[in-house]
Design a protein around this motif. Structure first.
Motif, PDB file in Angstrom:
ATOM      1  N   LEU A   1       0.828  -1.206   0.000  1.00  0.00           N
ATOM      2  CA  LEU A   1       0.000   0.000   0.000  1.00  0.00           C
ATOM      3  C   LEU A   1       0.862   1.257   0.000  1.00  0.00           C
ATOM      4  O   LEU A   1       0.529   2.247  -0.667  1.00  0.00           O
ATOM      5  CB  LEU A   1      -0.933  -0.013   1.207  1.00  0.00           C
ATOM      6  CG  LEU A   1      -1.981  -1.134   1.212  1.00  0.00           C
ATOM      7  CD1 LEU A   1      -2.865  -1.029   2.457  1.00  0.00           C
ATOM      8  CD2 LEU A   1      -2.826  -1.102  -0.052  1.00  0.00           C
TER       9      LEU A   1
ATOM     10  N   CYS B   1      -4.486  -5.887 -11.707  1.00  0.00           N
ATOM     11  CA  CYS B   1      -3.903  -6.817 -10.723  1.00  0.00           C
ATOM     12  C   CYS B   1      -4.138  -8.266 -11.105  1.00  0.00           C
ATOM     13  O   CYS B   1      -5.232  -8.650 -11.515  1.00  0.00           O
ATOM     14  CB  CYS B   1      -4.515  -6.539  -9.349  1.00  0.00           C
ATOM     15  SG  CYS B   1      -3.880  -7.607  -8.043  1.00  0.00           S
TER      16      CYS B   1
ATOM     17  N   ARG C   1      -6.248  -0.431  -2.956  1.00  0.00           N
ATOM     18  CA  ARG C   1      -5.591   0.105  -4.169  1.00  0.00           C
ATOM     19  C   ARG C   1      -6.536   1.016  -4.945  1.00  0.00           C
ATOM     20  O   ARG C   1      -6.099   1.952  -5.602  1.00  0.00           O
ATOM     21  CB  ARG C   1      -5.116  -1.024  -5.078  1.00  0.00           C
ATOM     22  CG  ARG C   1      -6.287  -1.734  -5.711  1.00  0.00           C
ATOM     23  CD  ARG C   1      -5.996  -2.630  -6.863  1.00  0.00           C
ATOM     24  NE  ARG C   1      -7.278  -3.191  -7.283  1.00  0.00           N
ATOM     25  CZ  ARG C   1      -7.513  -3.725  -8.457  1.00  0.00           C
ATOM     26  NH1 ARG C   1      -6.549  -3.778  -9.350  1.00  0.00           N
ATOM     27  NH2 ARG C   1      -8.684  -4.197  -8.763  1.00  0.00           N
ATOM     28  N   ASN C   2      -7.842   0.768  -4.844  1.00  0.00           N
ATOM     29  CA  ASN C   2      -8.800   1.592  -5.578  1.00  0.00           C
ATOM     30  C   ASN C   2      -8.867   3.010  -5.040  1.00  0.00           C
ATOM     31  O   ASN C   2      -9.253   3.933  -5.747  1.00  0.00           O
ATOM     32  CB  ASN C   2     -10.195   0.961  -5.522  1.00  0.00           C
ATOM     33  CG  ASN C   2     -10.253  -0.375  -6.243  1.00  0.00           C
ATOM     34  OD1 ASN C   2      -9.626  -0.542  -7.280  1.00  0.00           O
ATOM     35  ND2 ASN C   2     -10.976  -1.320  -5.685  1.00  0.00           N
TER      36      ASN C   2
ATOM     37  N   PRO D   1      -6.626   2.986  -9.460  1.00  0.00           N
ATOM     38  CA  PRO D   1      -6.601   1.520  -9.522  1.00  0.00           C
ATOM     39  C   PRO D   1      -5.482   1.003 -10.413  1.00  0.00           C
ATOM     40  O   PRO D   1      -5.141   1.629 -11.418  1.00  0.00           O
ATOM     41  CB  PRO D   1      -7.972   1.159 -10.099  1.00  0.00           C
ATOM     42  CG  PRO D   1      -8.819   2.354  -9.856  1.00  0.00           C
ATOM     43  CD  PRO D   1      -7.900   3.539  -9.931  1.00  0.00           C
TER      44      PRO D   1
ATOM     45  N   VAL E   1      -5.796  -5.432   0.374  1.00  0.00           N
ATOM     46  CA  VAL E   1      -4.899  -4.690  -0.526  1.00  0.00           C
ATOM     47  C   VAL E   1      -5.641  -4.326  -1.805  1.00  0.00           C
ATOM     48  O   VAL E   1      -5.539  -3.200  -2.309  1.00  0.00           O
ATOM     49  CB  VAL E   1      -3.634  -5.513  -0.844  1.00  0.00           C
ATOM     50  CG1 VAL E   1      -2.752  -4.763  -1.838  1.00  0.00           C
ATOM     51  CG2 VAL E   1      -2.865  -5.820   0.431  1.00  0.00           C
TER      52      VAL E   1
ATOM     53  N   LEU F   1       2.107   1.715  -3.524  1.00  0.00           N
ATOM     54  CA  LEU F   1       1.056   2.202  -4.415  1.00  0.00           C
ATOM     55  C   LEU F   1       0.797   3.691  -4.227  1.00  0.00           C
ATOM     56  O   LEU F   1       0.378   4.381  -5.164  1.00  0.00           O
ATOM     57  CB  LEU F   1      -0.234   1.418  -4.172  1.00  0.00           C
ATOM     58  CG  LEU F   1      -0.232  -0.046  -4.643  1.00  0.00           C
ATOM     59  CD1 LEU F   1      -1.457  -0.774  -4.132  1.00  0.00           C
ATOM     60  CD2 LEU F   1      -0.160  -0.128  -6.160  1.00  0.00           C
ATOM     61  N   GLU F   2       1.035   4.184  -3.018  1.00  0.00           N
ATOM     62  CA  GLU F   2       0.870   5.612  -2.760  1.00  0.00           C
ATOM     63  C   GLU F   2       2.037   6.425  -3.334  1.00  0.00           C
ATOM     64  O   GLU F   2       1.860   7.553  -3.774  1.00  0.00           O
ATOM     65  CB  GLU F   2       0.752   5.869  -1.253  1.00  0.00           C
ATOM     66  CG  GLU F   2      -0.585   5.512  -0.661  1.00  0.00           C
ATOM     67  CD  GLU F   2      -1.727   6.347  -1.246  1.00  0.00           C
ATOM     68  OE1 GLU F   2      -1.570   7.574  -1.372  1.00  0.00           O
ATOM     69  OE2 GLU F   2      -2.763   5.756  -1.601  1.00  0.00           O
TER      70      GLU F   2
ATOM     71  N   MET G   1       0.087  -5.013 -11.004  1.00  0.00           N
ATOM     72  CA  MET G   1       0.528  -5.563  -9.720  1.00  0.00           C
ATOM     73  C   MET G   1       0.273  -7.067  -9.713  1.00  0.00           C
ATOM     74  O   MET G   1      -0.762  -7.539 -10.182  1.00  0.00           O
ATOM     75  CB  MET G   1      -0.231  -4.892  -8.574  1.00  0.00           C
ATOM     76  CG  MET G   1       0.027  -5.504  -7.200  1.00  0.00           C
ATOM     77  SD  MET G   1      -0.679  -4.514  -5.833  1.00  0.00           S
ATOM     78  CE  MET G   1      -2.430  -4.617  -6.198  1.00  0.00           C
TER      79      MET G   1
ATOM     80  N   SER H   1      -6.152   4.576  -3.691  1.00  0.00           N
ATOM     81  CA  SER H   1      -4.835   5.204  -3.683  1.00  0.00           C
ATOM     82  C   SER H   1      -4.832   6.419  -4.598  1.00  0.00           C
ATOM     83  O   SER H   1      -5.606   6.501  -5.549  1.00  0.00           O
ATOM     84  CB  SER H   1      -3.748   4.217  -4.128  1.00  0.00           C
ATOM     85  OG  SER H   1      -3.848   3.955  -5.514  1.00  0.00           O
TER      86      SER H   1
END
Length: 230
Positions: free
Chosen positions: A37, A76, A66-67, A73, A62, A40-41, A48, A69
Motif C-alpha cells: 500500500l 492486478c 488500491r482503488n 486503480p 490490498v 502504491l501511494e 501488480m 490510492s
C-alpha cells in the motif's frame, strides 16, 4: 512498464522479479500488505502481482485499498493455491483482473500480465508524434518508416515523453517510472539518459525533439515549436 510484485515468500518474489526484469519491466517488490500500500501511494504502476496470503493483512484488503490510492486503480493478477477456490472467487469479485495458480509458471505469469495490460487503459497502442512512431509492447521505434534501435531504458524514457506530449514530465516522475526503488540512481542519471536519447532522435531525423525546462523536467515537442535549450 512498471510492475509491483507482492509476496511474502522471498525466493519466489525474487525469482518473479528477476524474470520480469529480463522481460523489460521495471520491478518493485513488497513482502507485506503494508509495504504494498505504501508503494502504491508513492509510485504509479502499470500492473501488480499480488499473493492473497500475506502475513499482515488479507490480499482482499490490498485489492480494496488500491482503488482508493492517489495513483488510482492498478490492474492486478492474484496468486493463489490450486485448491483455494474461494480465494480465487473472492479476488476476482474484489476487482482482480486475473489469477495464476501456485506453484507459479513464470512464462504463464508474464503472458497473463501482458494480456491484462493490453486490456487496461495502459494498453499497447502505438504512440506517434510527427514522423516518430513507438509500439510499447515490442519497444519498436520508427522514424519516417526507418527503425531506430534503442536500449530498454531509452525506449522507456521515450514512451513516458510520448504519453505526456506536449506536456511537461517532471524529472522526479521520470526517475520514479524508469528505476526501481532498490536501484541506485546517480544525480545525473536522467540527464545522461535524455542526452543520449536526444542525440539519437536528432541523428535519425526525427521531427520532434526533447526540450529541457530547467529545474523541472522535459517534454517532447514538434520541431516547429519554440524551445528551451539545456
Amino acid at each position: 512498464m512498471k510492475l509491483l510484485i507482492v509476496d511474502d515468500h522471498g525466493p519466489l518474489r525474487g525469482l518473479l522479479g528477476e524474470h520480469m526484469e529480463r522481460c523489460g519491466f521495471v520491478v518493485d517488490q513488497a513482502s507485506t500488505g503494508r509495504q504494498a500500500l505504501d508503494a502504491l501511494e508513492m509510485s504509479r504502476y502499470d500492473a501488480m502481482v499480488l499473493d492473497m496470503g500475506l502475513p499482515d493483512m488479507d490480499g482482499i484488503d490490498v485489492l480494496s485499498a488500491r482503488n482508493a490510492s492517489r495513483n488510482g486503480p492498478v490492474p492486478c493478477i492474484v496468486l493463489t493455491a490450486r485448491d483455494a477456490l474461494e480465494s480465487k472467487i473472492a479476488g476476482l469479485n474484489a476487482g482482480a483482473d486475473d489469477y495464476v495458480l501456485k506453484p507459479v509458471e513464470v512464462a504463464e505469469l508474464e503472458a497473463r500480465i501482458r494480456a491484462v495490460l493490453r486490456r487496461s487503459s495502459h494498453g499497447f497502442i502505438a504512440l506517434a508524434q510527427g514522423n516518430l512512431s513507438y509500439e510499447p509492447e515490442s519497444r519498436h521505434v520508427t522514424i519516417a518508416g526507418k527503425v531506430l534501435h534503442l536500449p530498454r531504458r531509452e525506449a522507456m524514457m521515450l514512451e513516458e515523453l510520448l504519453r505526456s506530449a506536449p506536456r511537461l514530465v517532471i524529472k522526479d516522475v521520470l526517475e520514479e517510472r524508469l528505476y526501481a526503488h532498490s536501484e541506485g540512481v546517480t544525480l545525473n542519471a536522467i540527464e545522461a539518459l535524455v542526452s543520449r536519447l536526444r542525440r539519437k532522435l536528432e541523428s535519425a531525423g526525427a521531427s520532434v525533439r526533447i526540450d529541457t525546462v530547467r529545474g523541472l523536467g522535459y517534454r517532447l515537442v514538434a520541431e516547429a515549436s519554440q524551445h528551451v535549450q539545456p
